[in-house]
Design a protein around this motif. Structure first.
Motif, PDB file in Angstrom:
ATOM      1  N   LYS A 248       0.808  -1.222   0.000  1.00  0.00           N
ATOM      2  CA  LYS A 248       0.000   0.000   0.000  1.00  0.00           C
ATOM      3  C   LYS A 248       0.840   1.270   0.000  1.00  0.00           C
ATOM      4  O   LYS A 248       0.566   2.190  -0.775  1.00  0.00           O
ATOM      5  N   PHE A 276      -4.734  -2.200  11.194  1.00  0.00           N
ATOM      6  CA  PHE A 276      -5.295  -0.855  11.069  1.00  0.00           C
ATOM      7  C   PHE A 276      -4.427   0.167  11.795  1.00  0.00           C
ATOM      8  O   PHE A 276      -4.253   1.295  11.322  1.00  0.00           O
ATOM      9  N   LEU A 279      -1.505   0.870   9.496  1.00  0.00           N
ATOM     10  CA  LEU A 279      -1.903   1.695   8.356  1.00  0.00           C
ATOM     11  C   LEU A 279      -2.119   3.144   8.771  1.00  0.00           C
ATOM     12  O   LEU A 279      -1.705   4.081   8.069  1.00  0.00           O
ATOM     13  N   LYS A 280      -2.762   3.354   9.914  1.00  0.00           N
ATOM     14  CA  LYS A 280      -3.000   4.713  10.385  1.00  0.00           C
ATOM     15  C   LYS A 280      -1.693   5.437  10.703  1.00  0.00           C
ATOM     16  O   LYS A 280      -1.562   6.646  10.481  1.00  0.00           O
ATOM     17  N   ILE A 286      -8.543   4.484   5.900  1.00  0.00           N
ATOM     18  CA  ILE A 286      -9.126   3.148   5.796  1.00  0.00           C
ATOM     19  C   ILE A 286     -10.626   3.278   5.570  1.00  0.00           C
ATOM     20  O   ILE A 286     -11.327   3.963   6.321  1.00  0.00           O
ATOM     21  N   ARG A 287     -11.113   2.611   4.512  1.00  0.00           N
ATOM     22  CA  ARG A 287     -12.542   2.570   4.226  1.00  0.00           C
ATOM     23  C   ARG A 287     -12.985   1.115   4.368  1.00  0.00           C
ATOM     24  O   ARG A 287     -12.650   0.278   3.518  1.00  0.00           O
ATOM     25  N   ALA A 288     -13.709   0.823   5.432  1.00  0.00           N
ATOM     26  CA  ALA A 288     -13.931  -0.571   5.814  1.00  0.00           C
ATOM     27  C   ALA A 288     -15.410  -0.931   5.882  1.00  0.00           C
ATOM     28  O   ALA A 288     -16.276  -0.077   6.074  1.00  0.00           O
ATOM     29  N   SER A 292     -15.502  -5.161   9.751  1.00  0.00           N
ATOM     30  CA  SER A 292     -14.219  -4.596  10.189  1.00  0.00           C
ATOM     31  C   SER A 292     -14.449  -3.535  11.258  1.00  0.00           C
ATOM     32  O   SER A 292     -13.732  -3.478  12.272  1.00  0.00           O
ATOM     33  N   VAL A 299     -12.652   4.097  11.654  1.00  0.00           N
ATOM     34  CA  VAL A 299     -12.366   4.089  10.211  1.00  0.00           C
ATOM     35  C   VAL A 299     -13.620   4.554   9.470  1.00  0.00           C
ATOM     36  O   VAL A 299     -14.717   4.616  10.045  1.00  0.00           O
ATOM     37  N   MET A 316      -7.211   2.909   1.451  1.00  0.00           N
ATOM     38  CA  MET A 316      -7.331   1.467   1.256  1.00  0.00           C
ATOM     39  C   MET A 316      -8.731   1.008   1.635  1.00  0.00           C
ATOM     40  O   MET A 316      -9.253   1.364   2.701  1.00  0.00           O
ATOM     41  N   VAL A 318     -11.305  -2.073   2.655  1.00  0.00           N
ATOM     42  CA  VAL A 318     -11.132  -3.297   3.443  1.00  0.00           C
ATOM     43  C   VAL A 318     -12.457  -4.060   3.506  1.00  0.00           C
ATOM     44  O   VAL A 318     -13.531  -3.465   3.597  1.00  0.00           O
TER      45      VAL A 318
END
Length: 415
Positions: A248, A276, A279-280, A286-288, A292, A299, A316, A318
């Motif tokens: 990513k 997560f 990633l943060k 984050i689009r979950a 999730s 998120v 991203m 998820v």
């Protein structure tokens, strides 16, 4: 005569001459190009700075500016790619196979150049070098049409390559760049039948769609990269975190960056909080899905459109899935047939993923970021084909060749 017609005419003539150019001359030209790019890096960077300033004035996203930017280090890397192409075996003239018929005819297949290859691409000036040197090594003439965003960089790079190549015996007209970056000229290039033998588009969905819909010359489709990483129930969590992060954020603006993360529900409770958080920390939005969010609430909501999207950015999508079958079904529905990865210690699942996922490159326990001609040992690539005819995946030297049949007889006639 228009610029396009003039350069197409020059390329067509040079293409016939390139058939007789020796491997030694081509390799000398490639070495000269590599040296010249490094020696004249300041010229390239000065031109590139103009493009970068223009991009900033136009409000271009930072991720796209990163794709546009050339530094001495990146130019050194580009030059190394040229030298890797030089070191590869010349495919032109290779007799692939021969067989003898009952009537005494000996029939063979021999690799030959395509002739004139045109490439339409967007804001990545390194493509100018990659495309030119791969065409040169395979005895093809090229006509390059980059985007307006990188026109100053592209012109500077092309002038340096022309000076170097023509100075050691490559026919003038072999390397061409169209300086008119208008849409009209691009559309005309797509229809230069009789001059262009193969057209390769490199860029986003809009460019690819335009070429596929408008071209009358033969096209190799190089689609956008909506790539996925699936973390299986039997994945090593530490390995999975490293692979997802690399896929990513190592360079999010490129086509082999991962856009969607799929997580097996059996591992979600353990994996999502760690993933997560990581990633943060890298500033990834984050689009979950709701499954999730039930585990990690901080998120954003994902939409169906997100699953179709190549972000080229720190975003991203998820989804938690119910096993490998749902993961494969999701990938085959939403992907662009570019690059897909599974993280697992389950051999059966790894083989199922390799067999059933429809993509040009499929990985087990490795980042999608490796789908690249340089990483595959091709020296450079002219594009990543996501179609299934002629060439698929990173297109190196062999993808830029055709074949002809050669037949030896001793007086045979057909009754």
């Amino acid at each position: 005569m228009s610029e396009l017609l003039e350069k197409c005419t020059l390329a067509k003539d040079a293409g016939y001459k390139m058939v007789s150019v020796s491997t030694v001359t081509k390799d000398n030209a490639l070495e000269a190009i590599a040296n010249a790019l490094v020696e004249r890096a300041d010229e390239i960077i000065a031109a590139n700075n103009i493009d970068i300033e223009n991009a900033k004035k136009n409000g271009t996203r930072q991720a796209m500016i990163d794709r546009l930017t050339l530094t001495k280090e990146r130019i050194d890397g580009i030059a190394e790619g040229v030298r890797q192409v030089k070191a590869l075996a010349d495919p032109i003239g290779e007799v692939i196979k021969m067989w003898k018929r009952p009537n005494g005819l000996t029939i063979g297949q021999k690799r030959v150049p395509m002739g004139v290859i045109a490439i339409i691409y967007e804001a990545r000036p390194n493509v100018t070098v990659d495309a030119a040197v791969l065409c040169l090594k395979t005895s093809n003439a090229c006509i390059l049409r980059g985007g307006s965003e990188a026109i100053n960089s592209n012109k500077a790079v092309m002038k340096i390559m022309q000076d170097a190549a023509y100075g050691v015996g490559i026919p003038e007209g072999t390397l061409n760049i169209i300086e008119d970056t208008s849409r009209e000229t691009a559309t005309q290039l797509m229809r230069m039948n009789g001059y262009v033998d193969l057209l390769i588009p490199r860029g986003g969905k809009g460019l690819i769609r335009s070429v596929v819909e408008n071209a009358t010359v033969p096209v190799v489709e190089t689609a956008a990269g909506n790539c996925h990483v699936y973390v299986d129930a039997d994945a090593d969590i530490d390995m999975a975190v490293k692979i997802v992060l690399n896929a990513k954020v190592q360079r999010p603006s490129v086509c082999n960056a991962a856009e969607t993360l799929l997580i097996d529900k059996k591992i979600a409770d353990k994996f999502i909080p760690v993933m997560f958080k990581a990633l943060k920390e890298k500033n990834v939005e984050i689009r979950a899905d709701q499954n999730s969010k039930a585990i990690f609430a901080d998120v954003n909501d994902v939409t169906d459109e997100d699953y179709y999207t190549e972000y080229n950015d720190y975003i991203m999508a998820v989804k938690v899935v119910d096993g490998i079958d749902e993961a494969i079904e999701h990938i085959n529905k939403y992907n662009t047939k570019h690059s897909e990865a599974i993280v697992t210690n389950n051999y059966e699942h790894s083989q199922k993923f390799l067999n059933e996922v429809d993509a040009a490159a499929v990985y087990v326990n490795a980042s999608t970021r490796f789908t690249d001609g340089f990483e595959f040992g091709f020296g450079a690539e002219i594009g990543i084909s996501t179609q299934k005819m002629h060439a698929r995946g990173p297109m190196g030297l062999e993808a830029l060749t055709s074949i002809k049949y050669i037949i030896y007889g001793d007086g045979q006639i057909r009754e």
